[in-house]
Scaffold this active site. Sequence first.
Site, PDB file in Angstrom:
ATOM      1  N   ARG A 193       0.799  -1.217   0.000  1.00 30.28           N
ATOM      2  CA  ARG A 193       0.000   0.000   0.000  1.00 30.28           C
ATOM      3  C   ARG A 193       0.839   1.279   0.000  1.00 30.28           C
ATOM      4  O   ARG A 193       0.604   2.195  -0.795  1.00 30.28           O
ATOM      5  CB  ARG A 193      -0.907   0.036   1.249  1.00 30.28           C
ATOM      6  CG  ARG A 193      -2.075  -0.883   1.203  1.00 30.28           C
ATOM      7  CD  ARG A 193      -2.377  -1.431   2.593  1.00 30.28           C
ATOM      8  NE  ARG A 193      -1.348  -2.397   2.919  1.00 30.28           N
ATOM      9  CZ  ARG A 193      -1.453  -3.691   2.644  1.00 30.28           C
ATOM     10  NH1 ARG A 193      -2.543  -4.153   2.131  1.00 30.28           N
ATOM     11  NH2 ARG A 193      -0.463  -4.523   2.881  1.00 30.28           N
ATOM     12  N   THR A 194       1.818   1.360   0.889  1.00 29.38           N
ATOM     13  CA  THR A 194       2.534   2.627   1.074  1.00 29.38           C
ATOM     14  C   THR A 194       3.339   2.985  -0.174  1.00 29.38           C
ATOM     15  O   THR A 194       3.276   4.116  -0.655  1.00 29.38           O
ATOM     16  CB  THR A 194       3.457   2.529   2.307  1.00 29.38           C
ATOM     17  OG1 THR A 194       2.705   2.003   3.397  1.00 29.38           O
ATOM     18  CG2 THR A 194       4.007   3.879   2.690  1.00 29.38           C
ATOM     19  N   LYS A 219      25.120  -5.409  -2.787  1.00 36.70           N
ATOM     20  CA  LYS A 219      26.565  -5.684  -2.966  1.00 36.70           C
ATOM     21  C   LYS A 219      27.383  -5.020  -1.868  1.00 36.70           C
ATOM     22  O   LYS A 219      28.595  -4.861  -1.995  1.00 36.70           O
ATOM     23  CB  LYS A 219      27.033  -5.151  -4.321  1.00 36.70           C
ATOM     24  CG  LYS A 219      26.345  -5.779  -5.512  1.00 36.70           C
ATOM     25  CD  LYS A 219      26.916  -5.165  -6.786  1.00 36.70           C
ATOM     26  CE  LYS A 219      26.007  -5.396  -7.964  1.00 36.70           C
ATOM     27  NZ  LYS A 219      26.337  -4.504  -9.089  1.00 36.70           N
ATOM     28  N   ARG A 267      11.435   3.793   3.485  1.00 35.64           N
ATOM     29  CA  ARG A 267      10.992   2.744   4.426  1.00 35.64           C
ATOM     30  C   ARG A 267      12.209   1.891   4.762  1.00 35.64           C
ATOM     31  O   ARG A 267      12.973   1.480   3.866  1.00 35.64           O
ATOM     32  CB  ARG A 267       9.908   1.866   3.825  1.00 35.64           C
ATOM     33  CG  ARG A 267       9.651   0.649   4.725  1.00 35.64           C
ATOM     34  CD  ARG A 267       8.434  -0.112   4.380  1.00 35.64           C
ATOM     35  NE  ARG A 267       7.238   0.635   4.741  1.00 35.64           N
ATOM     36  CZ  ARG A 267       6.020   0.088   4.768  1.00 35.64           C
ATOM     37  NH1 ARG A 267       5.847  -1.188   4.470  1.00 35.64           N
ATOM     38  NH2 ARG A 267       4.973   0.806   5.102  1.00 35.64           N
ATOM     39  N   HIS A 297       5.226   5.683  11.615  1.00 34.27           N
ATOM     40  CA  HIS A 297       4.668   5.572  10.251  1.00 34.27           C
ATOM     41  C   HIS A 297       3.687   6.742  10.108  1.00 34.27           C
ATOM     42  O   HIS A 297       2.470   6.566  10.109  1.00 34.27           O
ATOM     43  CB  HIS A 297       3.980   4.220  10.095  1.00 34.27           C
ATOM     44  CG  HIS A 297       3.689   3.813   8.683  1.00 34.27           C
ATOM     45  ND1 HIS A 297       3.808   4.667   7.606  1.00 34.27           N
ATOM     46  CD2 HIS A 297       3.261   2.619   8.170  1.00 34.27           C
ATOM     47  CE1 HIS A 297       3.476   4.016   6.500  1.00 34.27           C
ATOM     48  NE2 HIS A 297       3.144   2.777   6.810  1.00 34.27           N
TER      49      HIS A 297
HETATM   50  N1   CP Z   1      -0.013  -0.091   5.989  1.00 39.27           N
HETATM   51  C1   CP Z   1       1.147  -0.363   5.400  1.00 39.27           C
HETATM   52  O1   CP Z   1       2.180   0.231   5.715  1.00 39.27           O
HETATM   53  O2   CP Z   1       1.095  -1.311   4.410  1.00 39.27           O
HETATM   54  P1   CP Z   1       2.310  -1.734   3.472  1.00 39.27           P
HETATM   55  O3   CP Z   1       3.305  -2.454   4.318  1.00 39.27           O
HETATM   56  O4   CP Z   1       1.709  -2.628   2.401  1.00 39.27           O
HETATM   57  O5   CP Z   1       2.904  -0.490   2.880  1.00 39.27           O
END
Ligand code: CP
Length: 322
Positions: free
Chosen positions: A68-69, A96, A118, A148
Site C-alpha cells: 500500500r505505502t 553488494k 521505508r 509511520h
Molecule cells: N499499511 C502499510 O504500511 O502497508 P504496506 O506495508 O503494504 O505499505
Amino acid sequence: MTMDQHLQLTVDGRLKHFLTIEGLNAALLTQILDTAESFVGLSQNQVKKVPLLRGKTIVNLFFENSTRTRTTFELAATRLSADVLNINIATSASSKGESLLDTIRNLEAMHVDMFVVRHALSGAAHFIARQAAPHISVINAGDGQHAHPTQAMLDMFTIRQHKQRFEQLKVAIVGDILHSRVARSQILALNTLGAAEVRVVAPKTLLPADVEQMGVMPMHDLDQGLRDVDVVIMLRLQKERMNSAFLPSESEFFRCFGLTEARLQHAKADAIVMHPGPINRGVEIASAVADGPRSVVLQQVSNGIAVRMAVMSMTLQPGGAA
Ligand code: CP
C-alpha cells in the site's frame, strides 16, 4: 524546539521533512488533513493530475516490503506531476554491500528533490534527513517499530470523514501494540487532535512497559475494550519484529483478541472498523468484519493517495499547497 521539531520544521514552522507526528501541533496536522481534502476529488476526474510538483524528482527508497505505502506514494507523486524513481533494493547495489549513506550520496548526484524512505531500522529516515543535501525533503514511510506518520494521517483523515470531529471520540487500538510503528503514530495523532479516549487492547506481552505514558488506557479484555467505542483499529501480529514467543498460538490470540461480528456488538452501533493492512484473516480479524459494512479498510487505502499528495506538496512547495 525539540530535536524532532528542529529537524522537520522550517524556522517559520512549515514542514521541511515528515518523519514523525511527535512535536507537530494540532494546527499543522489539521493543515495536512485540509490539504488532503483538496486532493481527494481528483481521483474522480478524467485527468487525475495537478502540476504542483512538475519538474521535481521523487525517489521511493524502500528497504522493506510494502504494497500500500509504496504504490500510493508513487501514485501521489505522479498525480502531482513529479517524476518518480522506484529503487528496487533487492536488485540495487545495496545488495553488494553499498552503505545507506553512499546510496543516498549517489542518488543526490542525480539532482533529486525528495526521498520517501521505508527501512527496518528505527531512525533510518531521521538519519537520512540529517545527512541529505539542504534542498532535499525526506518522508518517513515506516522505520522499524518507531513511526509511520503518513499512515497515521491517512487514518486520521478517514476518521474525520466518518466522525467529523475528534473531541468526543473513544478509540480502541487492538492487537500487537508493542511492535507497531502505526500504533505509536496513531496515538500521537489522536492525542494531538484531541480524541477523548484512546484505549490500547492487547495481552500484557504485546504492550510496551510504559504504555500509559503515551496517554492511553491499557486494557486486556477485548469485550471491555470495545465497549462504547466510536472507532476500532485492528493491528496484525508483526512477527517480523518478534524475537521470541509472545503468544501461545495464533488460534488462541484470535479466540481472545480477534475481532468477530459478535464482539463488534460491544462498540457503538455506528462504530467504524479500521486496519492499516496487511490483514491476517482469522488471526486478528474475521473476514465477515474485514469485508463487512462497518469496515473502512479500503477507504483508508484510497485516502492514502490524497494524504500523501498533501504531505509531498507541503514539504516540497515553499508556500505550502492549499
Ligand atoms: N499499511 C502499510 O504500511 O502497508 P504496506 O506495508 O503494504 O505499505
